[in-house]
Scaffold this motif. Structure first.
Motif, PDB file in Angstrom:
ATOM      1  N   MET A   1     -13.940   3.031 -19.144  1.00 47.73           N
ATOM      2  CA  MET A   1     -13.141   4.219 -19.416  1.00 47.73           C
ATOM      3  C   MET A   1     -11.821   4.123 -18.661  1.00 47.73           C
ATOM      4  SD  MET A   1     -15.284   7.137 -17.306  1.00 47.73           S
ATOM      5  CE  MET A   1     -16.666   7.135 -18.431  1.00 47.73           C
ATOM      6  N   ALA A   2     -10.752   3.841 -19.376  1.00 53.83           N
ATOM      7  CA  ALA A   2      -9.442   3.676 -18.759  1.00 53.83           C
ATOM      8  C   ALA A   2      -8.947   4.971 -18.144  1.00 53.83           C
ATOM      9  CB  ALA A   2      -8.457   3.156 -19.792  1.00 53.83           C
ATOM     10  N   GLY A   3      -9.242   6.113 -18.782  1.00 54.52           N
ATOM     11  CA  GLY A   3      -8.863   7.415 -18.258  1.00 54.52           C
ATOM     12  C   GLY A   3      -9.992   8.387 -18.523  1.00 54.52           C
ATOM     13  N   VAL A   4     -10.238   9.298 -17.607  1.00 52.43           N
ATOM     14  CA  VAL A   4     -11.357  10.217 -17.773  1.00 52.43           C
ATOM     15  C   VAL A   4     -10.903  11.643 -17.498  1.00 52.43           C
ATOM     16  CG1 VAL A   4     -13.139   8.529 -17.194  1.00 52.43           C
ATOM     17  CG2 VAL A   4     -12.083   9.858 -15.377  1.00 52.43           C
ATOM     18  N   SER A   5     -11.659  12.575 -18.005  1.00 58.23           N
ATOM     19  CA  SER A   5     -11.418  13.993 -17.760  1.00 58.23           C
ATOM     20  C   SER A   5     -12.682  14.589 -17.154  1.00 58.23           C
ATOM     21  CB  SER A   5     -11.091  14.706 -19.066  1.00 58.23           C
ATOM     22  OG  SER A   5     -12.240  14.732 -19.906  1.00 58.23           O
ATOM     23  N   PRO A   6     -12.581  15.731 -16.483  1.00 58.45           N
ATOM     24  CA  PRO A   6     -13.789  16.375 -15.953  1.00 58.45           C
ATOM     25  C   PRO A   6     -14.838  16.633 -17.029  1.00 58.45           C
ATOM     26  CG  PRO A   6     -11.846  17.358 -14.969  1.00 58.45           C
ATOM     27  CD  PRO A   6     -11.354  16.425 -16.048  1.00 58.45           C
ATOM     28  N   LEU A  27     -11.441  14.804  -9.749  1.00 60.54           N
ATOM     29  CA  LEU A  27     -11.224  13.396 -10.097  1.00 60.54           C
ATOM     30  C   LEU A  27     -10.056  12.794  -9.331  1.00 60.54           C
ATOM     31  CD1 LEU A  27     -11.704  13.296 -13.966  1.00 60.54           C
ATOM     32  CD2 LEU A  27     -12.999  11.982 -12.279  1.00 60.54           C
ATOM     33  N   GLU A  28     -10.223  11.531  -8.912  1.00 62.18           N
ATOM     34  CA  GLU A  28      -9.156  10.790  -8.244  1.00 62.18           C
ATOM     35  C   GLU A  28      -9.109   9.372  -8.819  1.00 62.18           C
ATOM     36  OE1 GLU A  28      -9.799  10.697  -4.042  1.00 62.18           O
ATOM     37  OE2 GLU A  28     -10.365  12.816  -3.945  1.00 62.18           O
ATOM     38  N   ALA A  29      -7.914   8.871  -9.128  1.00 63.58           N
ATOM     39  CA  ALA A  29      -7.755   7.483  -9.568  1.00 63.58           C
ATOM     40  C   ALA A  29      -7.779   6.579  -8.352  1.00 63.58           C
ATOM     41  CB  ALA A  29      -6.443   7.318 -10.333  1.00 63.58           C
ATOM     42  N   ARG A  30      -8.561   5.526  -8.395  1.00 55.77           N
ATOM     43  CA  ARG A  30      -8.711   4.611  -7.267  1.00 55.77           C
ATOM     44  C   ARG A  30      -8.706   3.148  -7.731  1.00 55.77           C
ATOM     45  NH1 ARG A  30     -11.166   6.472  -2.523  1.00 55.77           N
ATOM     46  NH2 ARG A  30     -10.525   8.633  -2.138  1.00 55.77           N
ATOM     47  N   GLU A  31      -7.566   2.524  -7.894  1.00 54.30           N
ATOM     48  CA  GLU A  31      -7.475   1.083  -8.156  1.00 54.30           C
ATOM     49  C   GLU A  31      -8.630   0.529  -8.988  1.00 54.30           C
ATOM     50  OE1 GLU A  31      -7.147  -1.021  -4.488  1.00 54.30           O
ATOM     51  OE2 GLU A  31      -5.030  -0.560  -4.252  1.00 54.30           O
ATOM     52  N   ASP A  32      -8.511   0.559 -10.272  1.00 57.09           N
ATOM     53  CA  ASP A  32      -9.502   0.033 -11.217  1.00 57.09           C
ATOM     54  C   ASP A  32     -10.755   0.894 -11.320  1.00 57.09           C
ATOM     55  OD1 ASP A  32      -7.972  -2.406 -11.702  1.00 57.09           O
ATOM     56  OD2 ASP A  32      -8.642  -3.041  -9.721  1.00 57.09           O
ATOM     57  N   ARG A  33     -10.763   2.049 -10.648  1.00 57.34           N
ATOM     58  CA  ARG A  33     -11.944   2.906 -10.676  1.00 57.34           C
ATOM     59  C   ARG A  33     -11.513   4.377 -10.678  1.00 57.34           C
ATOM     60  NH1 ARG A  33     -13.355   1.115  -5.108  1.00 57.34           N
ATOM     61  NH2 ARG A  33     -11.090   0.924  -5.260  1.00 57.34           N
ATOM     62  N   TRP A  34     -12.452   5.231 -11.013  1.00 58.31           N
ATOM     63  CA  TRP A  34     -12.274   6.669 -10.882  1.00 58.31           C
ATOM     64  C   TRP A  34     -13.347   7.204  -9.951  1.00 58.31           C
ATOM     65  CZ3 TRP A  34      -8.379   9.649 -12.845  1.00 58.31           C
ATOM     66  CH2 TRP A  34      -7.560   9.050 -13.815  1.00 58.31           C
ATOM     67  N   PHE A  46     -16.702   5.560 -11.387  1.00 59.68           N
ATOM     68  CA  PHE A  46     -16.629   5.055 -12.748  1.00 59.68           C
ATOM     69  C   PHE A  46     -15.630   3.893 -12.804  1.00 59.68           C
ATOM     70  CE2 PHE A  46     -17.736   9.490 -12.858  1.00 59.68           C
ATOM     71  CZ  PHE A  46     -18.718   9.582 -13.824  1.00 59.68           C
ATOM     72  N   PRO A  47     -15.990   2.791 -13.455  1.00 57.71           N
ATOM     73  CA  PRO A  47     -15.022   1.693 -13.614  1.00 57.71           C
ATOM     74  C   PRO A  47     -13.965   2.051 -14.649  1.00 57.71           C
ATOM     75  CG  PRO A  47     -17.043   1.172 -14.794  1.00 57.71           C
ATOM     76  CD  PRO A  47     -17.294   2.473 -14.072  1.00 57.71           C
ATOM     77  N   ALA A  48     -12.715   1.699 -14.356  1.00 57.51           N
ATOM     78  CA  ALA A  48     -11.640   1.917 -15.322  1.00 57.51           C
ATOM     79  C   ALA A  48     -11.421   0.684 -16.188  1.00 57.51           C
ATOM     80  CB  ALA A  48     -10.347   2.276 -14.600  1.00 57.51           C
ATOM     81  N   ASN A  49     -11.919  -0.462 -15.730  1.00 62.59           N
ATOM     82  CA  ASN A  49     -11.743  -1.721 -16.456  1.00 62.59           C
ATOM     83  C   ASN A  49     -12.779  -2.721 -15.942  1.00 62.59           C
ATOM     84  OD1 ASN A  49     -10.694  -2.633 -13.932  1.00 62.59           O
ATOM     85  ND2 ASN A  49      -8.645  -1.959 -14.539  1.00 62.59           N
ATOM     86  N   GLY A  50     -12.677  -3.964 -16.398  1.00 62.44           N
ATOM     87  CA  GLY A  50     -13.638  -4.985 -15.990  1.00 62.44           C
ATOM     88  C   GLY A  50     -13.624  -5.261 -14.501  1.00 62.44           C
TER      89      GLY A  50
END
Length: 301
Positions: A1-6, A27-34, A46-50
């Protein structure tokens, strides 16, 4: 999931047995993760990418290993999904790096108790995990400081102080020339400091350690580098080393600790490239980053 919502997180967390309102999810964006902060001292990653998926898998594996082998508290994995996300119990306690830093500077008794506890934590962390336990999936170099070429390329865009740049270069050459003995390598946190520990809000005593994302099989001295502060008193570092050495059966070279502290400070300065001087980048303004670098370099040269 590249971007997520509550709302998306809420739906996903039902898999783990949680039914939360969107306003209970931060929610907070954290370098390749949420990171999703949840009620009840819980969090979901949550992973944002591989790459985020790889990092979370390694982090979970390490947290489980630490929980199995060590007595100090780390985040506890409560649920692991087949799709890459996980649910964790956070380390309970207060994490306020600015306030804790000020408290350590003003109260030596707090600094000594905290330093003693951190020394014992590091003795366990360094001594109870063996290289075969992490071989093949844990990096063999801490991610910070960055390679010297990366630092040198960026520094001239941050400061034009020729004298300071020359002194910085000497420190970088010293770090580059280090030959770390194999028996000084162990499981290192890689970013241990007041920003990655939880304490009792009443007395400042250590509750636990978190954020092992930068862990590696590297020089044990890296885990002491952020216990060097820019005020004169070194109670935190002194008591950490005093507790660590007999518990671990290993000596700590303060010169190497200070060298790693200086290299890290220099790397943060280089990381400011393109950032306005007044902006608090990684918690500091340009003036504060320069003050840290100058003090750290003075301790080394």
């Amino acid at each position: 999931m590249a971007g997520v919502s509550p709302e998306e997180v809420r739906a996903t967390l039902r898999e783990a047995g949680l039914d939360l309102r969107p306003d209970e999810i931060a929610l907070e964006a954290r370098e390749d993760r949420w990171l999703a902060r949840l009620p009840g001292d819980r969090m979901a990653w949550f992973p944002a990418n591989g790459e985020g998926e790889r990092r979370l898998a390694a982090d979970r594996r390490l947290l489980c290993l630490l929980a199995e082998r060590c007595r100090f508290r780390v985040p506890r994995v409560l649920y692991e999904s087949g799709t890459g996300f996980d649910l964790r119990a956070a380390v309970p306690g207060l994490c306020d790096p600015v306030a804790l830093y000020a408290r350590i500077a003003a109260d030596r008794a707090v600094a000594r108790r905290l330093g003693h506890a951190l020394g014992l934590v590091l003795a366990e962390q360094h001594g109870r995990i063996d290289r075969p336990d992490v071989a093949g999936w844990l990096p063999e170099r801490v991610p910070w400081p960055k390679p010297i070429s990366w630092i040198r390329e960026r520094l001239p865009d941050v400061t034009n102080d020729a004298s300071l740049l020359a002194r910085i270069d000497r420190v970088l050459e010293m770090q580059d020339a280090l030959d770390v003995p194999e028996d000084d390598r162990s499981l290192v946190h890689g970013d241990l400091g007041v920003h990655n520990i939880a304490v009792d809000p009443a007395n400042g005593d250590l509750r636990g350690v978190f954020d092992y994302d930068g862990a590696a099989w590297d020089d044990r001295h890296h885990d002491f580098r952020y216990l060097v502060f820019d005020h004169a008193d070194e109670s935190l570092l002194d008591t950490a080393i005093a507790a660590y050495e007999p518990a671990a059966g290993r000596r700590i070279d303060r010169r190497r600790v200070r060298l790693y502290n200086a290299a890290s400070a220099i790397c943060y300065l280089a990381y400011r490239r393109g950032i306005a001087a007044h902006v608090r980048h990684c918690g500091r303004t340009l003036a504060e980053d320069l003050a840290w670098v100058r003090k750290a370099v003075d301790l080394v040269l």
